[in-house]
Write an enzyme that holds these catalytic residues in place. Sequence first.
Site, PDB file in Angstrom:
ATOM      1  N   CYS A 185       0.345  -0.680   0.096  1.00  0.00           N
ATOM      2  CA  CYS A 185       0.024  -0.013   0.073  1.00  0.00           C
ATOM      3  C   CYS A 185       1.026   1.377   0.195  1.00  0.00           C
ATOM      4  O   CYS A 185       2.033   0.908  -0.354  1.00  0.00           O
ATOM      5  CB  CYS A 185      -0.943  -0.356   1.142  1.00  0.00           C
TER       6      CYS A 185
ATOM      7  N   ARG B  95       0.628   1.893  -5.842  1.00  0.00           N
ATOM      8  CA  ARG B  95       1.546   1.339  -4.847  1.00  0.00           C
ATOM      9  C   ARG B  95      -0.298   0.182  -4.161  1.00  0.00           C
ATOM     10  O   ARG B  95      -0.096  -0.955  -3.825  1.00  0.00           O
ATOM     11  CB  ARG B  95       2.009   1.944  -4.202  1.00  0.00           C
TER      12      ARG B  95
ATOM     13  N   TRP C 226      -3.983  -2.198  -1.024  1.00  0.00           N
ATOM     14  CA  TRP C 226      -3.738  -3.373  -1.940  1.00  0.00           C
ATOM     15  C   TRP C 226      -4.139  -4.396  -1.250  1.00  0.00           C
ATOM     16  O   TRP C 226      -3.472  -4.523  -0.428  1.00  0.00           O
ATOM     17  CB  TRP C 226      -2.334  -3.490  -2.631  1.00  0.00           C
TER      18      TRP C 226
ATOM     19  N   GLY D 299       2.276  -3.106   4.181  1.00  0.00           N
ATOM     20  CA  GLY D 299       3.138  -4.381   4.522  1.00  0.00           C
ATOM     21  C   GLY D 299       2.453  -5.426   5.295  1.00  0.00           C
ATOM     22  O   GLY D 299       1.118  -5.446   5.157  1.00  0.00           O
TER      23      GLY D 299
ATOM     24  N   GLU E  45       6.429 -12.440 -22.070  1.00  0.00           N
ATOM     25  CA  GLU E  45       6.115 -11.478 -21.875  1.00  0.00           C
ATOM     26  C   GLU E  45       4.479 -10.457 -22.264  1.00  0.00           C
ATOM     27  O   GLU E  45       3.385 -10.477 -21.931  1.00  0.00           O
ATOM     28  CB  GLU E  45       7.258 -10.538 -22.131  1.00  0.00           C
TER      29      GLU E  45
ATOM     30  N   LYS F 272       1.313  -9.332 -20.306  1.00  0.00           N
ATOM     31  CA  LYS F 272       1.009  -8.241 -21.026  1.00  0.00           C
ATOM     32  C   LYS F 272      -0.573  -8.371 -21.256  1.00  0.00           C
ATOM     33  O   LYS F 272      -1.479  -8.039 -20.436  1.00  0.00           O
ATOM     34  CB  LYS F 272       1.302  -7.759 -21.940  1.00  0.00           C
TER      35      LYS F 272
ATOM     36  N   GLU G   8      -3.087  -9.440 -17.940  1.00  0.00           N
ATOM     37  CA  GLU G   8      -2.738  -8.947 -16.713  1.00  0.00           C
ATOM     38  C   GLU G   8      -3.604  -7.526 -16.395  1.00  0.00           C
ATOM     39  O   GLU G   8      -4.740  -6.791 -16.386  1.00  0.00           O
ATOM     40  CB  GLU G   8      -1.878  -7.950 -16.237  1.00  0.00           C
TER      41      GLU G   8
ATOM     42  N   HIS H 152       4.557 -30.876 -27.561  1.00  0.00           N
ATOM     43  CA  HIS H 152       4.968 -31.088 -25.936  1.00  0.00           C
ATOM     44  C   HIS H 152       3.935 -30.658 -25.347  1.00  0.00           C
ATOM     45  O   HIS H 152       4.416 -31.313 -24.396  1.00  0.00           O
ATOM     46  CB  HIS H 152       6.591 -31.414 -25.501  1.00  0.00           C
TER      47      HIS H 152
ATOM     48  N   LYS I 150       1.577  -1.223  -8.830  1.00  0.00           N
ATOM     49  CA  LYS I 150       2.531  -1.435  -9.727  1.00  0.00           C
ATOM     50  C   LYS I 150       3.887  -1.784  -8.609  1.00  0.00           C
ATOM     51  O   LYS I 150       4.828  -2.307  -9.419  1.00  0.00           O
ATOM     52  CB  LYS I 150       2.981  -0.030  -9.971  1.00  0.00           C
TER      53      LYS I 150
HETATM   54  C1  G6P Z   1       4.743  -5.449 -10.578  1.00  0.00           C
HETATM   55  C2  G6P Z   1       4.072  -4.827 -11.538  1.00  0.00           C
HETATM   56  C3  G6P Z   1       4.669  -5.047 -13.025  1.00  0.00           C
HETATM   57  C4  G6P Z   1       6.566  -5.655 -12.432  1.00  0.00           C
HETATM   58  C5  G6P Z   1       6.779  -6.559 -11.113  1.00  0.00           C
HETATM   59  C6  G6P Z   1       8.065  -5.939 -10.931  1.00  0.00           C
HETATM   60  O1  G6P Z   1       3.699  -7.048 -10.825  1.00  0.00           O
HETATM   61  O2  G6P Z   1       2.735  -5.135 -11.978  1.00  0.00           O
HETATM   62  O3  G6P Z   1       4.521  -4.132 -13.833  1.00  0.00           O
HETATM   63  O4  G6P Z   1       6.873  -6.184 -13.675  1.00  0.00           O
HETATM   64  O5  G6P Z   1       5.619  -5.336  -9.660  1.00  0.00           O
HETATM   65  O6  G6P Z   1       8.007  -4.886 -10.342  1.00  0.00           O
HETATM   66  P1  G6P Z   1       9.686  -4.083 -10.382  1.00  0.00           P
HETATM   67  O7  G6P Z   1       9.285  -2.795  -9.811  1.00  0.00           O
HETATM   68  O8  G6P Z   1      10.481  -4.852  -9.448  1.00  0.00           O
HETATM   69  O9  G6P Z   1       9.807  -4.411 -11.623  1.00  0.00           O
END
Ligand code: G6P
Length: 607
Positions: free
Chosen positions: A2, A27, A74, A99, A479, A483, A486, A502, A602
Amino acid sequence: MCGIVGILGKGAAAPRIVEALKRLEYRGYDSAGVATLWHGELHRVRAEGKLRNLEAKLAAHPLEGEIGIGHTRWATHGKPTETNAHPHASDRLAVVHNGIIENFRTLRDELIAKGYRFATETDTEIAAFLVTDELAQGKTPAEAVHATLGRLRGAFALVFLFKGEDNLLIGARQGAPLAVGQGEGEMFLGSDALALAPFTDRIAYLEEGDWVIATRESVEFRDAGNNVVTRRFIKSPAGGLLAEKGNYRHFMAKEIHEQPEVIGHTISHYVDLSAQRLKPFDWPCDPMSLNRISIVACGTASMAGLIGKYWIERFARLPVEVDVASEYRYREPPIDKGGLTIFVSQSGETADTLASMRYVREHGGRTIAVVNVPTSSIARLADVVAPTLAGPEIGVASTKAFTCQLVAMAVLALALGRARGVLSEAEEGARVAELVATPGLLAEVLKLEPAVEKIAQTLAQARDVLYLGRGAAYPLALEGALKLKELSYIHAEGYAAGELKHGPIALIDSAMPVIVLGPRDPVFEKTISNMQEVAARGGRIVLIGDAHAAEEAAVAIESFLAMPDMAPTFAPIVYAAPVQMLAYHTAVIMGKDADQPRNLAKSVTVE
Ligand code: G6P
């Protein structure tokens, strides 16, 4: 995890708290709240959902008071309801928390036995009641907080506001970041410098285990052993202005389009453009002595690590292992003394990545942080920082930070190759020239957006999507799937194209789009064979490749995105753009929130 903030100010605190929370929404954004002190009494307003809901409530019922705390959440413990929203309070205090307090169940039972009645499902409420209990025994607020901190296990940052104490906030840091900002006769606490940027740029960071007693005029830092310690205030580079969307509908769209510019900045940080040579790099260990390299990260950053593996193994001839930090930290991996681990993180605050870095350092390993936030915990802990110059990234799904991470990985791979004497000067020049070409190529690819949008129309109908790639395009397929998942909540999987037979080939039918990432690299022909396997089973192929790729594939292709011709070495940097745009447009077509997808945050500061 958070975002938390505390203000000891002049003038109404609540609007300033909301302003800071807007900067902390990355956050978490499932509920938010503010508490202030007015004539010595605590007042709270909280709301479920995005911060705008809290703003609306505050507009209807403004909170008075010049001191207060705020939170954007969060959810970890308890659903994102108004009741579970922070600040949490007792009759003596209010608290915000980022936390997890791991031993909360035991402490909760103990407090229930003492007669405390819990109103929420959160772990935070126990912190409120424990301090309250200490106060009831006649302790001062500082003594009560100190006694409580000794009982809490886990990773957290806390800020307490006390009834009747108009000039006091107490904060603590254990595993989650907390910064102090000093103003003119004002004091601020917050999860990061960005949150405090509208009020001050004089920032000091709490070290691990620190706690802090703040008034408008003074701040006292104490370490875990309760010794008074000095933490230096520095001028923070975090900009005062909140990033704006400009003419874009979402931050994500803006950030996708910023990529040519920001990868250009990142390249010029590492490359002498006039000489087309790498600038010297300051290694934390002797590159000649290395036997292997580890790369540790989470989420999209770990995909950048996986792509980096291909480049480091190729250019530096060193074996590379890549791990997600949540696994790495508990696996007790053996660490080579003086060996090198590269940590990749946009925020520099991801709890698992940070803990993994601590583990490596404690075991005598050397560390490089590829990081976007230079003041972050990971940047401060690393032996050497390899910055990405993406600028603030607001969209929760990482885009421009990812491509900048790829640039940093490419540069580290080439520099390692040179330092180890396995990459010639001529090859360095050739590869650097290819890298320097990527911003221009990316700019060209962004013009394909209308074609990408058309493909997204069909993806938006799908229930499952498969992404295939070979070589460095394989992690990019991972990736791509991440993407899409998410942002659009469509189930997607990334697979190594050669591994298709496989297992996942069993899934192929006329309903499932198969997105093939096929840059013209030495394994392109093999990718064509895999495409033929898909076509033979009636699969729907979406091919992303150069102008001749569709022709050469000689199979029925449902959609084709013609990419510019380019050297294959750093193609993932350029091919990242259509992958990102596809996920973005699919989400927008489906009416999803592309900037703030459900359940995500994020910066993940809990494990
Ligand atoms: C979260 C975000 C991702 C990011 C990951 C790692 O899951 O939604 O976009 O890649 O955290 O975050 P960092 O700040 O360590 O790159």
